[in-house]
Design an enzyme around this catalytic site. Sequence first.
Site, mmCIF file in Angstrom:
data_model
loop_
_atom_site.group_PDB
_atom_site.id
_atom_site.type_symbol
_atom_site.label_atom_id
_atom_site.label_comp_id
_atom_site.label_asym_id
_atom_site.label_seq_id
_atom_site.Cartn_x
_atom_site.Cartn_y
_atom_site.Cartn_z
ATOM 1 N N GLU A 81 -62.771 -16.218 -67.829
ATOM 2 C CA GLU A 81 -63.261 -15.095 -67.041
ATOM 3 C C GLU A 81 -64.687 -14.727 -67.460
ATOM 4 O O GLU A 81 -65.151 -15.134 -68.534
ATOM 5 C CB GLU A 81 -62.332 -13.897 -67.238
ATOM 6 C CG GLU A 81 -60.899 -14.129 -66.763
ATOM 7 C CD GLU A 81 -60.748 -14.052 -65.247
ATOM 8 O OE1 GLU A 81 -61.705 -14.387 -64.513
ATOM 9 O OE2 GLU A 81 -59.656 -13.658 -64.787
ATOM 10 N N HIS A 121 -65.250 -17.888 -62.492
ATOM 11 C CA HIS A 121 -64.504 -18.462 -63.618
ATOM 12 C C HIS A 121 -64.162 -19.922 -63.368
ATOM 13 O O HIS A 121 -64.024 -20.361 -62.223
ATOM 14 C CB HIS A 121 -63.267 -17.630 -63.983
ATOM 15 C CG HIS A 121 -62.118 -17.670 -63.028
ATOM 16 N ND1 HIS A 121 -61.600 -16.537 -62.435
ATOM 17 C CD2 HIS A 121 -61.350 -18.688 -62.576
ATOM 18 C CE1 HIS A 121 -60.567 -16.870 -61.675
ATOM 19 N NE2 HIS A 121 -60.405 -18.170 -61.732
ATOM 20 N N ASP A 166 -65.149 -14.924 -59.008
ATOM 21 C CA ASP A 166 -66.015 -14.296 -60.016
ATOM 22 C C ASP A 166 -66.694 -15.333 -60.913
ATOM 23 O O ASP A 166 -67.249 -14.993 -61.952
ATOM 24 C CB ASP A 166 -65.212 -13.302 -60.863
ATOM 25 C CG ASP A 166 -64.051 -13.960 -61.611
ATOM 26 O OD1 ASP A 166 -63.905 -15.202 -61.528
ATOM 27 O OD2 ASP A 166 -63.301 -13.238 -62.291
ATOM 28 N N ASP A 192 -55.060 -24.827 -67.514
ATOM 29 C CA ASP A 192 -54.652 -23.480 -67.911
ATOM 30 C C ASP A 192 -53.184 -23.236 -67.578
ATOM 31 O O ASP A 192 -52.552 -24.049 -66.897
ATOM 32 C CB ASP A 192 -55.558 -22.421 -67.263
ATOM 33 C CG ASP A 192 -55.823 -22.669 -65.781
ATOM 34 O OD1 ASP A 192 -55.102 -23.489 -65.177
ATOM 35 O OD2 ASP A 192 -56.743 -22.048 -65.227
HETATM 36 C C1 GLP Z 1 -57.340 -19.903 -60.449
HETATM 37 C C2 GLP Z 1 -57.273 -21.037 -61.484
HETATM 38 C C3 GLP Z 1 -58.554 -21.815 -61.506
HETATM 39 C C4 GLP Z 1 -58.994 -21.995 -60.077
HETATM 40 C C5 GLP Z 1 -59.463 -20.683 -59.531
HETATM 41 C C6 GLP Z 1 -59.723 -20.704 -58.044
HETATM 42 O O1 GLP Z 1 -56.926 -18.686 -60.914
HETATM 43 N N1 GLP Z 1 -56.919 -20.669 -62.814
HETATM 44 O O2 GLP Z 1 -58.349 -23.052 -62.163
HETATM 45 O O3 GLP Z 1 -60.052 -22.896 -59.993
HETATM 46 O O4 GLP Z 1 -58.613 -19.638 -59.913
HETATM 47 O O5 GLP Z 1 -58.545 -20.733 -57.321
HETATM 48 P P1 GLP Z 1 -58.477 -21.228 -55.829
HETATM 49 O O6 GLP Z 1 -58.795 -22.668 -55.845
HETATM 50 O O7 GLP Z 1 -57.059 -20.961 -55.403
HETATM 51 O O8 GLP Z 1 -59.451 -20.423 -55.071
#
Ligand code: GLP
Length: 260
Positions: free
Chosen positions: A143, A138, A136, A67
């Site tokens: 989302e 995702h 959440d 992403d």
């Molecule tokens: C982010 C990314 C995701 C990631 C998730 C969790 O916003 N777009 O790819 O897996 O949210 O983030 P983190 O690993 O910092 O908790």
Amino acid sequence: MDVIITSEHENPGSIAADAIARLVDRQPDAVLGLATGSSPLSIYADLADRVAAGTLSLARVRGFMLDEYVGLPADHPERYRNVIDRDLVSRTDLDPALVQGPDGLAADIPAACAAYEDAIHDAGGVDLQILGIGADGHIGFNEPGSSLGSRTRIKTLTRQTREDNARFFDGDIDAVPAHCLTQGIATIMEARRIVLVAVGQGKAEAVHHLVEGSISALWPATVLQMHPAVTVILDAASASRLQLAEYYRQTRAGRPAWQQ
Ligand code: GLP
């Protein structure tokens, strides 16, 4: 779904890095799906150590990012392409030219998303997708409410995700872009293997849905229950709401050595 609940002496990132190293050993030009966020950092640190020690080379590996934020300037430190360069590419022998991400600065966003899908397809698809999970539920930036059949496209970030990610923008939620480009859920599901890492109590509810919940667009990660080759690597805190935690631990302990 293979659920690994690590002990406090284990590093979830090293277990994921083992799987990546085995793949690259077999297939030096493997295609990796790359995630950003804090979850994969321990994987990238471990891969960097192996490259530095000379036991692994990623020189021929191709990478496709999950992403990207829309509209962040090319030199912005939180642009995901720059994050991946900083956290992984610059610390290993990955060739920056072989790493691609969705173009969050494209003038024609739908065309850029279609081109990204084509690029993944032309590379032969993703061999191993690294994933984190949002609080959440995702994956990528898909989302809650995302179509389980979605492809790479533009999404609006939820308030929760922008709050979660504000820590990377000096705590300023208004500095977090409102939109992103993300591989779709169907895109992610086409990866041959998926390794998801989650740590911390903040992920416990999402992990509970991911592993044991009903498949629903409300918790997008639950679709991974339909994928035949998913490994979920957890610490005790993120696994704390799993009903069958003991069973997952027993299964792992009883596994033959070649499968560990
Ligand atoms: C982010 C990314 C995701 C990631 C998730 C969790 O916003 N777009 O790819 O897996 O949210 O983030 P983190 O690993 O910092 O908790």
